[in-house]
Design a protein around this motif. Structure first.
Motif, PDB file in Angstrom:
ATOM      1  N   VAL A   1      46.997  28.439  28.041  1.00 47.09           N
ATOM      2  CA  VAL A   1      47.526  28.781  29.370  1.00 47.09           C
ATOM      3  C   VAL A   1      47.607  30.304  29.477  1.00 47.09           C
ATOM      4  CG1 VAL A   1      49.928  28.485  28.577  1.00 47.09           C
ATOM      5  CG2 VAL A   1      49.420  28.466  31.029  1.00 47.09           C
ATOM      6  N   ALA A   2      47.178  30.827  30.632  1.00 45.91           N
ATOM      7  CA  ALA A   2      47.205  32.270  30.886  1.00 45.91           C
ATOM      8  C   ALA A   2      48.565  32.620  31.487  1.00 45.91           C
ATOM      9  CB  ALA A   2      46.078  32.632  31.855  1.00 45.91           C
TER      10      ALA A   2
ATOM     11  N   ASN B   1      38.658  26.143  37.664  1.00 46.91           N
ATOM     12  CA  ASN B   1      38.995  27.557  37.469  1.00 46.91           C
ATOM     13  C   ASN B   1      40.508  27.683  37.310  1.00 46.91           C
ATOM     14  OD1 ASN B   1      38.880  30.299  37.303  1.00 46.91           O
ATOM     15  ND2 ASN B   1      38.161  30.647  39.394  1.00 46.91           N
TER      16      ASN B   1
ATOM     17  N   LEU C   1      38.525  38.915  28.500  1.00 46.12           N
ATOM     18  CA  LEU C   1      37.697  38.007  29.301  1.00 46.12           C
ATOM     19  C   LEU C   1      37.497  38.581  30.697  1.00 46.12           C
ATOM     20  CD1 LEU C   1      39.231  34.557  28.343  1.00 46.12           C
ATOM     21  CD2 LEU C   1      37.468  35.884  27.190  1.00 46.12           C
TER      22      LEU C   1
ATOM     23  N   ILE D   1      46.836  31.608  36.604  1.00 45.59           N
ATOM     24  CA  ILE D   1      47.731  32.407  35.763  1.00 45.59           C
ATOM     25  C   ILE D   1      49.178  32.033  36.100  1.00 45.59           C
ATOM     26  CG2 ILE D   1      48.555  34.756  35.306  1.00 45.59           C
ATOM     27  CD1 ILE D   1      45.657  35.705  35.856  1.00 45.59           C
TER      28      ILE D   1
ATOM     29  N   SER E   1      35.884  32.538  30.189  1.00 45.54           N
ATOM     30  CA  SER E   1      36.857  32.452  31.262  1.00 45.54           C
ATOM     31  C   SER E   1      36.152  31.770  32.425  1.00 45.54           C
ATOM     32  CB  SER E   1      37.304  33.854  31.650  1.00 45.54           C
ATOM     33  OG  SER E   1      38.269  33.763  32.638  1.00 45.54           O
ATOM     34  N   PRO E   2      36.618  30.564  32.822  1.00 43.67           N
ATOM     35  CA  PRO E   2      35.855  29.804  33.809  1.00 43.67           C
ATOM     36  C   PRO E   2      35.590  30.584  35.102  1.00 43.67           C
ATOM     37  CG  PRO E   2      37.542  28.445  32.808  1.00 43.67           C
ATOM     38  CD  PRO E   2      37.778  29.829  32.308  1.00 43.67           C
TER      39      PRO E   2
ATOM     40  N   GLU F   1      42.738  42.829  39.848  1.00 40.84           N
ATOM     41  CA  GLU F   1      43.506  41.811  39.138  1.00 40.84           C
ATOM     42  C   GLU F   1      43.769  42.225  37.688  1.00 40.84           C
ATOM     43  OE1 GLU F   1      40.554  41.475  40.330  1.00 40.84           O
ATOM     44  OE2 GLU F   1      40.448  39.916  41.867  1.00 40.84           O
TER      45      GLU F   1
ATOM     46  N   ALA G   1      49.944  31.302  39.966  1.00 39.93           N
ATOM     47  CA  ALA G   1      49.471  32.062  41.128  1.00 39.93           C
ATOM     48  C   ALA G   1      48.131  32.726  40.857  1.00 39.93           C
ATOM     49  CB  ALA G   1      50.492  33.124  41.521  1.00 39.93           C
ATOM     50  N   PRO G   2      47.087  32.255  41.530  1.00 39.61           N
ATOM     51  CA  PRO G   2      45.839  33.016  41.541  1.00 39.61           C
ATOM     52  C   PRO G   2      45.926  34.057  42.643  1.00 39.61           C
ATOM     53  CG  PRO G   2      45.538  31.013  42.774  1.00 39.61           C
ATOM     54  CD  PRO G   2      46.986  31.041  42.329  1.00 39.61           C
ATOM     55  N   SER G   3      44.906  34.863  42.805  1.00 37.03           N
ATOM     56  CA  SER G   3      44.886  35.818  43.909  1.00 37.03           C
ATOM     57  C   SER G   3      44.909  35.049  45.236  1.00 37.03           C
ATOM     58  CB  SER G   3      43.643  36.696  43.802  1.00 37.03           C
ATOM     59  OG  SER G   3      42.494  35.894  43.616  1.00 37.03           O
TER      60      SER G   3
ATOM     61  N   ARG H   1      39.474  26.642  46.044  1.00 40.73           N
ATOM     62  CA  ARG H   1      39.120  27.076  44.681  1.00 40.73           C
ATOM     63  C   ARG H   1      38.597  25.889  43.883  1.00 40.73           C
ATOM     64  NH1 ARG H   1      41.299  31.543  41.373  1.00 40.73           N
ATOM     65  NH2 ARG H   1      41.649  30.990  39.199  1.00 40.73           N
TER      66      ARG H   1
HETATM   67  P1  AMP Z   1      42.919  34.772  39.535  1.00 42.93           P
HETATM   68  O1  AMP Z   1      44.244  34.108  39.343  1.00 42.93           O
HETATM   69  O2  AMP Z   1      42.229  34.474  40.802  1.00 42.93           O
HETATM   70  O3  AMP Z   1      43.056  36.213  39.266  1.00 42.93           O
HETATM   71  O4  AMP Z   1      42.039  34.143  38.389  1.00 42.93           O
HETATM   72  C1  AMP Z   1      42.577  33.893  37.106  1.00 42.93           C
HETATM   73  C2  AMP Z   1      41.557  34.278  36.080  1.00 42.93           C
HETATM   74  O5  AMP Z   1      42.080  33.967  34.790  1.00 42.93           O
HETATM   75  C3  AMP Z   1      40.258  33.511  36.239  1.00 42.93           C
HETATM   76  O6  AMP Z   1      39.171  34.374  35.949  1.00 42.93           O
HETATM   77  C4  AMP Z   1      40.401  32.422  35.201  1.00 42.93           C
HETATM   78  O7  AMP Z   1      39.159  31.945  34.767  1.00 42.93           O
HETATM   79  C5  AMP Z   1      41.172  33.137  34.093  1.00 42.93           C
HETATM   80  N1  AMP Z   1      41.939  32.174  33.273  1.00 42.93           N
HETATM   81  C6  AMP Z   1      43.080  31.558  33.615  1.00 42.93           C
HETATM   82  N2  AMP Z   1      43.479  30.711  32.627  1.00 42.93           N
HETATM   83  C7  AMP Z   1      42.553  30.804  31.656  1.00 42.93           C
HETATM   84  C8  AMP Z   1      42.383  30.157  30.388  1.00 42.93           C
HETATM   85  N3  AMP Z   1      43.266  29.259  29.937  1.00 42.93           N
HETATM   86  N4  AMP Z   1      41.286  30.495  29.650  1.00 42.93           N
HETATM   87  C9  AMP Z   1      40.415  31.417  30.099  1.00 42.93           C
HETATM   88  N5  AMP Z   1      40.514  32.054  31.297  1.00 42.93           N
HETATM   89  C10 AMP Z   1      41.566  31.734  32.060  1.00 42.93           C
END
Ligand code: AMP
Ligand code: MG
Length: 354
Positions: free
Chosen positions: A114-115, A59, A190, A62, A226-227, A176, A137-139, A55
Motif C-alpha cells: 500500500v502506498a 491503478n 517508481l 495513495i 507502478s501500474p 505529484e 486520494a489520487p489526484s 480511473r
Molecule cells: P495518483 O494518486 O493519481 O497520484 O497516482 C498514484 C500513483 O501511485 C500511481 O502512479 C500508482 O500507480 C502509484 N501506486 C499507488 N500504489 C501503488 C503500489 N502499491 N505499488 C506501486 N505503485 C503504486
C-alpha cells in the motif's frame, strides 16, 4: 449533484468530515496537487473515487495520514522507512509498505503493498485530523487530464460529480509526490517528484534506482512496477513534441517547427524557459519558468498544460530540462504529455532548411 467549493473555515472542515465519514468524496489541496479523498477503509467509498475520475480499477491509490501512529494498523514497516519518514514526512514522499488486511484490495488494485504518505499542507492536515480516518486520494483530475493545482482545475474536471471541493489556493510543488518502493530489494523510485533521488540517497547513504519507464514508454511485455505508468497521463489535447540539443540549435529548431506548423494553419505554440521568451517572441511562446529554477518549472507545468487546452492548441513544441533533481520529475510528466515524442534539434534543422 451540486458541487460546493468552500474556503477553509471550521464549518467547511466539519462538512468535509461529515461527507468523508458517510462514505462520500471530498477534493482537497495538498502541497503537491489537489487530491480526491475518500475513507480508505470503506470499499464502496474507494470505488466511487474510481467512478468519479474514470480511473482504471488496476491503478492503485495513495493513502494519506496525519499521524505516524496510524501506520501500525495499516501496514508493516520496512527497515529503511523510519529514516525516510523522519527526514521527509510530512511532505511529498509516498512510500510503499506491505499492506495489512484492513486495507481493501480496491485501494491497492490487488497488490500486496500500500502506498502511504503524510501531506504537509495545513488544510490537508486539518481535514485528515477532523475526520480521523486514513484517506485514499489520487489526484483530483478526470483520468488522463493534467493533475489539478488550483480548486478551479478540480471544478473543471469534477463539477457535478462530487459534493465538495476545499479551496486552499494554488499548490506549492505543483507535481505529484515521489513514489518510492522499499519492498523489492534496492530502493527504487517508481515516480519522481518533489523529493529527489539525490535527497533520498543523502538520507539513506545508498544508491536509489529509478524505474526504467520514468523517461520512456513501457516496452511490450515489460511489467509496470507502478501500474499508473501504463496509462497515458498528463496529456493536453494538442500533440506535444520535445526538442533536445544545444541551446542555440533548440531555439532555431523550435522556431522552424512553429513556422512550419503555423503555415499549415495549425494552432501552434512553443513552451520555453523565461530566458528565451524574447528570442521566440514571434512563435506564440509560453513560459515554463526559469531554466535555473526547476522547482518553478514544476510549479507551473500542469497549469500551463491546462491553459494550452483552453487556448485550443493543436501543436506544442517544447524545450526540455536535464533529468536531474526536480528536473527528473518535470521530464517524466512532460515526456508523458508528449507520449515521449522527442526530436533532436540538429535533425529538425536538417529536415527544415531555410
Ligand atoms: P495518483 O494518486 O493519481 O497520484 O497516482 C498514484 C500513483 O501511485 C500511481 O502512479 C500508482 O500507480 C502509484 N501506486 C499507488 N500504489 C501503488 C503500489 N502499491 N505499488 C506501486 N505503485 C503504486
Ligand atoms: Mg493522478
Amino acid at each position: 449533484m451540486k458541487t460546493e467549493v468552500l474556503q477553509p473555515t471550521p464549518q467547511a472542515l466539519a462538512r468535509s468530515a461529515e461527507i468523508l465519514s458517510a462514505g462520500g468524496l471530498v477534493a482537497f489541496p495538498t502541497e503537491t496537487v489537489y487530491g480526491l479523498g475518500a475513507n480508505a477503509l470503506n470499499r464502496d467509498a474507494v470505488l466511487s473515487i474510481f467512478a468519479a475520475k474514470g480511473r482504471p480499477a488496476d491503478n492503485p491509490l495513495i493513502v494519506h495520514i496525519q499521524d505516524r501512529a496510524q501506520l501500525k494498523d495499516l501496514c508493516e514497516i520496512p527497515e529503511l522507512a523510519p529514516d525516510l519518514m523522519a527526514a521527509f514526512w510530512p511532505g511529498p514522499l509516498t512510500i510503499l509498505f506491505p499492506k495489512k488486511e484492513i486495507i481493501p484490495s480496491e485501494v491497492t488494485a490487488g497488490l500486496s503493498t500500500v502506498a502511504i504518505r503524510m501531506p504537509s499542507h495545513p488544510l490537508a492536515v486539518a481535514m485528515l485530523r477532523s475526520c480521523g480516518l486514513p484517506i485514499a486520494a489520487p489526484s483530483a483530475n478526470r483520468s488522463g487530464r493534467p493533475s489539478p493545482t488550483l480548486a478551479a482545475h478540480v471544478l473543471e474536471d469534477m463539477d457535478g460529480r462530487i459534493p465538495l471541493i476545499l479551496d486552499g489556493g494554488p499548490c506549492d510543488v505543483g507535481l505529484e509526490s515521489t513514489v518510492l518502493d522499499l519492498c523489492h530489494g534496492q530502493p527504487c523510485i517508481l515516480r519522481p517528484g518533489g523529493v529527489t533521488k539525490e535527497m533520498l540517497e543523502a538520507v539513506l547513504g545508498m544508491e536509489v534506482t529509478v524505474a526504467g519507464s520514468v523517461l520512456r514508454p513501457l516496452r511490450p511485455n515489460e511489467k509496470a512496477l507502478s501500474p499508473g505508468m501504463r496509462y497515458k497521463h498528463y496529456a493536453p489535447n494538442g500533440s506535444v513534441t520535445l526538442v533536445e540539443g544545444e541551446e542555440a540549435d533548440v531555439l532555431s529548431a523550435l522556431r522552424r517547427l512553429y513556422q512550419s506548423s503555423a503555415s499549415s494553419q495549425e494552432r501552434a505554440c512553443v513552451l520555453c524557459f523565461s530566458e528565451h521568451m524574447d528570442d521566440l517572441f514571434d512563435c506564440h511562446p509560453h513560459s515554463l519558468g526559469s531554466k535555473s529554477d526547476h522547482a518553478q518549472v514544476a510549479h507551473r507545468l500542469f497549469h500551463i498544460l491546462r491553459q494550452l487546452d483552453q487556448e485550443g492548441m493543436e501543436r506544442i513544441f517544447s524545450e526540455v530540462l536535464p533529468p536531474e533533481g526536480v528536473g527528473l520529475a518535470v521530464m517524466n510528466r512532460l515526456g508523458r504529455a508528449a507520449g515521449f515524442h522527442t526530436v533532436s534539434a540538429k535533425q529538425v534543422l536538417a529536415d527544415h532548411p531555410i
